[in-house]
Design a protein around this motif. Structure first.
Motif, mmCIF file in Angstrom:
data_model
loop_
_atom_site.group_PDB
_atom_site.id
_atom_site.type_symbol
_atom_site.label_atom_id
_atom_site.label_comp_id
_atom_site.label_asym_id
_atom_site.label_seq_id
_atom_site.Cartn_x
_atom_site.Cartn_y
_atom_site.Cartn_z
ATOM 1 N N TYR A 36 0.911 -1.221 0.008
ATOM 2 C CA TYR A 36 0.040 -0.046 0.132
ATOM 3 C C TYR A 36 0.698 1.253 0.110
ATOM 4 O O TYR A 36 0.236 2.332 -0.652
ATOM 5 C CB TYR A 36 -1.060 0.199 1.097
ATOM 6 C CG TYR A 36 -2.078 -1.246 1.201
ATOM 7 C CD1 TYR A 36 -3.246 -0.952 0.432
ATOM 8 C CD2 TYR A 36 -1.784 -2.230 1.977
ATOM 9 C CE1 TYR A 36 -4.069 -2.211 0.493
ATOM 10 C CE2 TYR A 36 -2.944 -3.043 2.067
ATOM 11 C CZ TYR A 36 -3.846 -3.265 1.080
ATOM 12 O OH TYR A 36 -4.759 -3.635 0.941
ATOM 13 N N MET A 40 0.613 4.275 -2.918
ATOM 14 C CA MET A 40 0.331 5.632 -2.216
ATOM 15 C C MET A 40 1.406 6.395 -2.764
ATOM 16 O O MET A 40 1.494 7.772 -3.280
ATOM 17 C CB MET A 40 0.230 5.834 -0.733
ATOM 18 C CG MET A 40 -0.956 5.020 -0.501
ATOM 19 S SD MET A 40 -1.635 5.656 1.303
ATOM 20 C CE MET A 40 -0.618 4.349 2.153
ATOM 21 N N ARG A 44 1.183 9.827 -5.188
ATOM 22 C CA ARG A 44 1.819 11.297 -4.540
ATOM 23 C C ARG A 44 2.655 11.549 -6.220
ATOM 24 O O ARG A 44 2.530 12.655 -6.346
ATOM 25 C CB ARG A 44 2.677 11.128 -3.453
ATOM 26 C CG ARG A 44 1.974 10.944 -2.284
ATOM 27 C CD ARG A 44 2.517 11.096 -1.095
ATOM 28 N NE ARG A 44 3.754 10.311 -0.934
ATOM 29 C CZ ARG A 44 3.944 9.269 -0.396
ATOM 30 N NH1 ARG A 44 2.680 8.543 0.132
ATOM 31 N NH2 ARG A 44 4.839 8.474 -0.430
ATOM 32 N N ILE A 92 -6.382 4.832 -5.855
ATOM 33 C CA ILE A 92 -5.673 5.454 -5.139
ATOM 34 C C ILE A 92 -6.075 7.005 -5.217
ATOM 35 O O ILE A 92 -5.632 7.678 -6.199
ATOM 36 C CB ILE A 92 -3.999 5.394 -5.193
ATOM 37 C CG1 ILE A 92 -3.807 3.697 -5.661
ATOM 38 C CG2 ILE A 92 -3.236 5.756 -4.429
ATOM 39 C CD1 ILE A 92 -4.212 2.789 -4.360
ATOM 40 N N THR A 94 -5.806 10.521 -3.572
ATOM 41 C CA THR A 94 -4.698 11.504 -3.291
ATOM 42 C C THR A 94 -5.351 13.181 -3.019
ATOM 43 O O THR A 94 -5.632 13.682 -3.895
ATOM 44 C CB THR A 94 -3.420 11.809 -3.755
ATOM 45 O OG1 THR A 94 -2.997 10.303 -3.641
ATOM 46 C CG2 THR A 94 -2.409 12.670 -3.044
ATOM 47 N N GLN A 108 -4.399 10.162 1.857
ATOM 48 C CA GLN A 108 -4.400 9.166 0.884
ATOM 49 C C GLN A 108 -5.450 7.933 1.187
ATOM 50 O O GLN A 108 -5.397 7.727 2.390
ATOM 51 C CB GLN A 108 -2.899 8.906 0.461
ATOM 52 C CG GLN A 108 -2.097 9.829 -0.201
ATOM 53 C CD GLN A 108 -0.946 9.371 -0.721
ATOM 54 O OE1 GLN A 108 0.030 8.979 0.141
ATOM 55 N NE2 GLN A 108 -1.145 9.096 -2.188
ATOM 56 N N CYS A 110 -6.949 4.239 -0.106
ATOM 57 C CA CYS A 110 -7.006 2.956 -1.079
ATOM 58 C C CYS A 110 -8.484 2.400 -0.874
ATOM 59 O O CYS A 110 -8.839 1.950 0.010
ATOM 60 C CB CYS A 110 -6.048 1.927 -0.765
ATOM 61 S SG CYS A 110 -4.277 2.643 -0.603
ATOM 62 N N GLU A 119 -6.242 4.146 4.751
ATOM 63 C CA GLU A 119 -6.230 5.248 4.605
ATOM 64 C C GLU A 119 -5.016 5.941 5.413
ATOM 65 O O GLU A 119 -4.850 5.548 6.308
ATOM 66 C CB GLU A 119 -7.664 6.080 5.163
ATOM 67 C CG GLU A 119 -7.659 7.695 5.282
ATOM 68 C CD GLU A 119 -8.931 8.252 5.746
ATOM 69 O OE1 GLU A 119 -9.936 8.383 4.710
ATOM 70 O OE2 GLU A 119 -9.349 7.953 7.015
#
Length: 150
Positions: A36, A40, A44, A92, A94, A108, A110, A119
């Motif tokens: 994960y 993430m 980003r 995902i 953001t 962020q 998922c 989270e």
């Protein structure tokens, strides 16, 4: 050049999809927790790219300045709610939440469909030569457009 796997800007933030592969899972066939973090990180990075920059571009923008400009994770608070499994397609998401002079806090998530799996609140700092630097103005402005900063 952007591609579909870069995701897209939406609602002041960013959304992209990843498919879970065997290499992302652990012995139980669930997604390994560290996977994960990689998902993430991609979110980003693609968010920054679609805002008009990428980390390589930031190096080029500061010719004559100290080298070593980068975004570094300063802190992360993460909650794991439900597992994902091989072949799942995950969103995902953001969103900037707090934009300061040298740092940004991002929320962020998922998700699998409407189900929140993971989270995280991630604070990233913009650094050069190992020291915090003010975010470039265009990036701060772009991020504040979708944040609830004070």
């Amino acid at each position: 050049m952007t591609t579909s796997f870069d995701g897209a800007l939406c609602d002041g933030g960013h959304r992209m999809q990843v498919r879970v592969f065997y290499e992302d899972t652990d012995f139980s066939s669930a997604v390994y927790h560290a996977s994960y973090l990689r998902f993430m990180e991609r979110g980003r990075t693609n968010f920054l790219r679609l805002l008009g920059t990428d980390q390589r571009g930031l190096f080029e923008d500061v010719k004559g300045e100290e080298t070593g400009f980068a975004f570094v994770v300063r802190s992360m608070q993460i909650d794991f709610y439900k597992p994902a499994f091989m072949d799942d397609v995950l969103d995902i998401i953001t969103n900037p939440k707090d934009v300061r002079g040298a740092s940004i806090t991002l929320l962020q998530q998922c998700k699998r469909g409407d189900v929140l799996l993971v989270e995280a609140r991630v604070r990233v700092a913009f650094v050069a030569g190992g020291k915090p630097q003010r975010l470039p103005r265009f990036l701060r402005t772009a991020m504040q457009g979708g944040s609830d900063h004070h």
